[in-house]
Design a protein around this motif. Structure first.
Motif, PDB file in Angstrom:
ATOM      1  N   SER A 146       4.222   2.857  -2.456  1.00 29.24           N
ATOM      2  CA  SER A 146       2.626   2.273  -2.692  1.00 29.24           C
ATOM      3  C   SER A 146       1.872   3.439  -3.122  1.00 29.24           C
TER       4      SER A 146
ATOM      5  N   TYR B 145       0.133   4.767  -1.245  1.00 24.79           N
ATOM      6  CA  TYR B 145      -0.656   5.777   0.106  1.00 24.79           C
ATOM      7  C   TYR B 145       0.604   6.312   0.526  1.00 24.79           C
TER       8      TYR B 145
ATOM      9  N   GLN C  46      -0.858   7.696   9.120  1.00 20.54           N
ATOM     10  CA  GLN C  46      -2.263   7.582   9.126  1.00 20.54           C
ATOM     11  C   GLN C  46      -2.658   6.939  10.251  1.00 20.54           C
TER      12      GLN C  46
ATOM     13  N   PRO D  11       2.249   3.521   5.626  1.00 17.60           N
ATOM     14  CA  PRO D  11       0.798   3.660   5.320  1.00 17.60           C
ATOM     15  C   PRO D  11       0.356   2.662   4.337  1.00 17.60           C
TER      16      PRO D  11
ATOM     17  N   ALA E 158      -3.576   0.251   3.123  1.00 17.96           N
ATOM     18  CA  ALA E 158      -4.986   0.422   2.827  1.00 17.96           C
ATOM     19  C   ALA E 158      -5.870   0.308   4.060  1.00 17.96           C
TER      20      ALA E 158
ATOM     21  N   THR F 287     -10.934   0.503   6.899  1.00 13.29           N
ATOM     22  CA  THR F 287     -10.141   1.262   6.007  1.00 13.29           C
ATOM     23  C   THR F 287     -10.321   2.682   6.215  1.00 13.29           C
TER      24      THR F 287
ATOM     25  N   TRP G 260      -4.972  11.581   8.629  1.00 15.62           N
ATOM     26  CA  TRP G 260      -3.522  11.647   8.619  1.00 15.62           C
ATOM     27  C   TRP G 260      -3.348  12.722   9.766  1.00 15.62           C
TER      28      TRP G 260
END
Length: 134
Positions: free
Chosen positions: A8, A10, A26, A38, A40, A48, A52
């Protein structure tokens, strides 16, 4: 050194942290929930906003399975895969050294270590935590 396949948009920051032997996940900027994998938005509050943060790498065994047939070249049989609940609340699934398989038990403390994948990148792996944090 080649990196792992990103599944992805992310994933990149997570894999960069694994390459540094310091896995980060995240963490929601609104409610504090860790996100893995991870993504969105937060699965808890849908925010949103995220930062990290390095995870402790400590957890407890939820389940495991040993494959006695080889499915992937990088994982010769027998290969044991462990699902563990990290102290941060997320479930992580990865492998463990075959010599440690007999020591596995439900709720057994484990911690992350890092190893080299044959394709040229670092991966997180579990090991039995003989000295769990108090």
């Amino acid at each position: 050194m080649a990196g792992p396949r990103l599944y992805s948009p992310y994933d990149q920051t997570m894999w960069e942290s694994i390459a540094e032997d310091r896995m980060r996940m995240q963490r929601c900027g609104e409610c504090g929930t860790f996100r893995y994998p991870p993504g969105a938005c937060c699965p808890n509050c849908l925010s949103t906003e995220a930062d990290w943060e390095e995870v402790s790498g400590r957890g407890k065994v939820l389940s495991w399975i040993t494959y006695h047939k080889q499915y992937l070249p990088a994982y010769p049989a027998p290969t044991t895969i462990v699902a563990a609940m990290l102290d941060e609340g997320q479930i992580l699934i990865t492998n463990i050294d075959r010599a440690e398989t007999p020591k596995l038990a439900l709720d057994r403390p484990v911690r992350l270590i890092y190893g080299d994948h044959p394709d040229g990148y670092r991966i997180p792996r579990f090991t039995i935590d003989e000295q769990p944090a108090s």
